[in-house]
Motif scaffolding. Sequence first.
Motif, PDB file in Angstrom:
ATOM      1  N   GLN A  58      -4.316  24.236  59.526  1.00  0.00           N
ATOM      2  CA  GLN A  58      -4.238  24.736  60.774  1.00  0.00           C
ATOM      3  C   GLN A  58      -5.289  23.122  61.649  1.00  0.00           C
ATOM      4  O   GLN A  58      -4.901  23.292  62.584  1.00  0.00           O
ATOM      5  N   TYR A  64       0.932  27.747  66.056  1.00  0.00           N
ATOM      6  CA  TYR A  64       2.340  26.522  64.851  1.00  0.00           C
ATOM      7  C   TYR A  64       1.239  25.363  65.306  1.00  0.00           C
ATOM      8  O   TYR A  64       1.199  24.636  66.267  1.00  0.00           O
ATOM      9  N   ARG A 122       2.942  28.238  60.107  1.00  0.00           N
ATOM     10  CA  ARG A 122       3.051  28.920  61.311  1.00  0.00           C
ATOM     11  C   ARG A 122       2.179  29.711  60.987  1.00  0.00           C
ATOM     12  O   ARG A 122       2.238  30.059  59.395  1.00  0.00           O
ATOM     13  N   LYS A 150       5.566  26.966  55.664  1.00  0.00           N
ATOM     14  CA  LYS A 150       5.438  25.819  56.483  1.00  0.00           C
ATOM     15  C   LYS A 150       6.819  24.929  55.383  1.00  0.00           C
ATOM     16  O   LYS A 150       7.464  25.471  54.766  1.00  0.00           O
ATOM     17  N   VAL A 197      10.366  25.807  68.504  1.00  0.00           N
ATOM     18  CA  VAL A 197       9.261  24.782  68.092  1.00  0.00           C
ATOM     19  C   VAL A 197       9.541  23.289  68.239  1.00  0.00           C
ATOM     20  O   VAL A 197       9.838  23.088  67.125  1.00  0.00           O
ATOM     21  N   LYS A 249      11.861  30.095  65.331  1.00  0.00           N
ATOM     22  CA  LYS A 249      10.807  31.337  66.119  1.00  0.00           C
ATOM     23  C   LYS A 249      11.101  32.474  65.073  1.00  0.00           C
ATOM     24  O   LYS A 249      10.204  33.026  64.151  1.00  0.00           O
ATOM     25  N   TRP A 260      10.386  26.706  55.450  1.00  0.00           N
ATOM     26  CA  TRP A 260      11.310  26.328  56.379  1.00  0.00           C
ATOM     27  C   TRP A 260      12.245  26.724  55.996  1.00  0.00           C
ATOM     28  O   TRP A 260      12.777  26.194  54.799  1.00  0.00           O
TER      29      TRP A 260
END
Length: 728
Positions: A142, A161, A177, A186, A210, A237, A250
Motif C-alpha cells: 500500500q 487502490y 486493492r 493484486k 480505476v 471495481k 486481477w
Amino acid sequence: MALPALGLDPWSLVGLFLFQLLLLLLPPTTAGGGGQGPMPRVKYYAGDGRRALSLFHQKGLQDFDTLLLSGDGGTLYVGAREAILALNIQDPGVPRLKNMIPWPASDRKKSECAFKKKSSEELQDSYLLPVSEDKVVEGKGQSPFDPAHKHTAVLADGMLYSGTMNNFLGSEPILIRTLGSQPVLKTDNFLRWLEPDASFVAAIPSTQVVYFFFEETASEFEFFEKLHTSRVARVCKNDVGGEKLLQRKWTTFLKAQLLCAQPGQLPFNVIRHAVLLPANSSTDARVYAVFTSQWQSGGTRSSAVCAFSLKDITRVFEGKYKELDKETSRWTTYGVPDISPLPGSCSVGPSSDKALTFMKDHFLMDEQVVGTPLLVKSGVEYTQLAVETAQDVDGYSHLVMYLGTTTGSLHKAVVSGDSSAHLVEEIQLFPDPEPVRNLQLAPTQGAVYAGFSGGIWRVPRANCSVYESCVDCVLARDPHCAWDPESRICRLLPTPIPKSWKQDMERGNPEWACANGPMGRSHPPQSRPQIIKEVLAVPNSILELPCPHLSALASYRWSRGTAAVPEASSTVYNGSLLLLLRDGVGGLYQCWATESGFSYPVVSYWVDSQDQPLALDPELAGIPRERVAAPLTRVGGGVTLAAQRSYWPHFLTVTVLLALVLSGALIILLISSLGALRARGKVQGCGTLPPGEKAPLSREQHLQSPKEHRTSASDMDTDNNHLGTEVA
C-alpha cells in the motif's frame, strides 16, 4: 554611434570621452531566455512583495508530500514525515493547524532500515510522540519501502487502490486493492504484467474502473537503448479474482501506451503526473498529464502537457490486443478474440477459464492513446499540475493549469480556444531550488497549495491588483482578472460577472477593450502621457532613466518626443536609457512597450537642465507631474544631484585598466627591442675581429684554452652523424 561635433567646450569633450569608455565597460545585454515555448509574461522571485504568499510550517516536521482536500473544501489533510495533519484553510491567511496525529516509525523498524543499508535519516530530528505498534496496520503493497519510489493511491467506494513497490529493493511493482468489502487483489509478478522499473504517478477512479498512470521500460519495441514509455492501466471495481486461475489476482488488468508528441518530433515518453477534469456541459471528461523526455535537446530537458479524452482511453481498451511471440520474442497484433464477454471487460460474474487463460498473456492493448499537446516548453521540467476551468466576462470557459517545476517555480498557464497555451505568470516559491512535491487546488478558497520539504505554500490563484491600468489588466489575459471601469481597479471576477468589466482573452488587445476606460484610446497610440516624471540635472551629467518592464512578452523602445533618441549621447542598457546631458538634449523622453500589436507608453520623463531650463511644452499642459531624483553622475565640476548610482568608479576602473594595458604594452615593446639588440650583438661578435679593433677586455675569455675555440674533425663527424640520424 555618430562622432561628436566639433566646437564643444572641454568639459563636453571630457564627458563624451568618458561616456564612450562607459559604453565599452558595460557588458552586452543578453535577452532573457527560458527556452523555447511560451514565456511567462510576469515573473516573481522568491520574497517578492507584489505576490503575497502564506507559508505553513511546523517545527520538527518535514517532507510535506501528500495533500488531500476535504469534501467541503475547508480542510486540507497533509501527509508529512511521521505525521498526519489537518489544516484549516477557510481563512485567506496562513493555514491553521486543527489536529495532528504523530505516526513515527518504531525503533525496531528503524534498526531494520539501517541494517539493510537504507538511510538512517529518519533517526534524526524526531520530536513526535510514539504510537503503539498494536494500532499500526501492515502497509506492504500500500505504501513504498523507500520515499524515493514513486507511488500512488486513491480511495474509491471505500476501497484503497495502490500502485507501489512490493519489496525492499524496489524491483517488484504492484497494483493492489485493499480495505473495503471486496477481496484483496493484486497484479501477477510472475506473468510480468508490469516491468520491474515501473514508476507510478497517478491513480484516477471512474464510474466502473480505476486508471493507473505510470512509466516503465517498453518491452514491445526493439530499440538500441533502454526505451521508456508512458502507460495507462485499467482494473474494474467489481473484479473479484479467478476461482481456479488467477486466484487473488486481477482478471481485468489491461494496459496501453500513452503517446504525447508533436508531429515530426521525438515523443515525450516519461510521464510525471496526471489529473482528471470531469465532464461539464460543454466538454467531455479529460485527463491532463505532464511529460518529459528521456532525451535532451540542446543539453536541456523539455516538458509537455497533453490532454487525453476519457472516451479515447475507453475505446482503446475495447480494441485489439497485442501478443508476445515466445519464439521470436516480438509483440504482434492479435485482434479481437471470439470470447464473450470481451476479456478484461467489467462484466458481472466470474470470467470463464478460457477468458482468464487469454488474460494471462494478452494484457497489452495494440492501439495507442494519442494525446493533444497543449503546452510544450524546453528548459523546464514540470513535476506536478492542477487544473480547473474559469469563465470570462463573455461567458466562455478557459482551461487554467498550475504547473510545479523541479526548481521550485509555479507556472500559471491558460489554454485558449485554439488549444494553444500562454503563461500568465511564473512564481518562484523557494529561494533555493527544490522540486514542488505536490499541488492541491482549493477552488472555494481561490488558492493553490504547494507542498515541499519545509512546509506548504498557499498561493492565491490570481494576482489582479498588480495590474495598475486597464491596458496591463487586459494584456495579462488572466481569466480570473478584469478591469472595473468604475473603481479603476483590476479585480477578481465575482459571481455574477458585471457586464461593464473589460477583458480580451482571445487577442489580449486593449485598444477596444479599454476604449471607454480611464486608459482608453479610440485611436492609435498617442504620445500624450498620463503622468510625467520631471528630472532636473546638471550639464555634462550621465543620466539613467529606468523603464520598468511590466511584461516579458513586450518589446521596448525609447523616443524623444515624436523622434528617436540622439545616438551620439545616449544608449540603452538593460532597458534603461543612459543619457549624456548636453545642450539641446533635454525634453520629453518616453519608453514604449508593444505587445499583442498594441503600443503604449510605460513611463515618461521630462529631462531639464539645471542651468538652462526648457520652456514648458504647451501640448503637455494639464498632465500631472512628479519630481523624481534619477541616478546620474557629474562629469564636469560641481555637485552631483541625487547620485543614487554613480558610474564614476566605472570611469576610474576603465582609466586604470587602460593605463595598465598601455604600460604593459610599452614594457613588452621595450623587452622585445632589448632582446633583438642583444641577439644582434651576439651574432656580430661571433666572427673574426675586423682589423684595427681591440681584443676583448675579459681576461677569462683571453685565457681560455684554444681547444675550446676549435672544432676537431672527429667532433664534426660525430655531429654530422647524429644530425643525419635525427633527419632520418
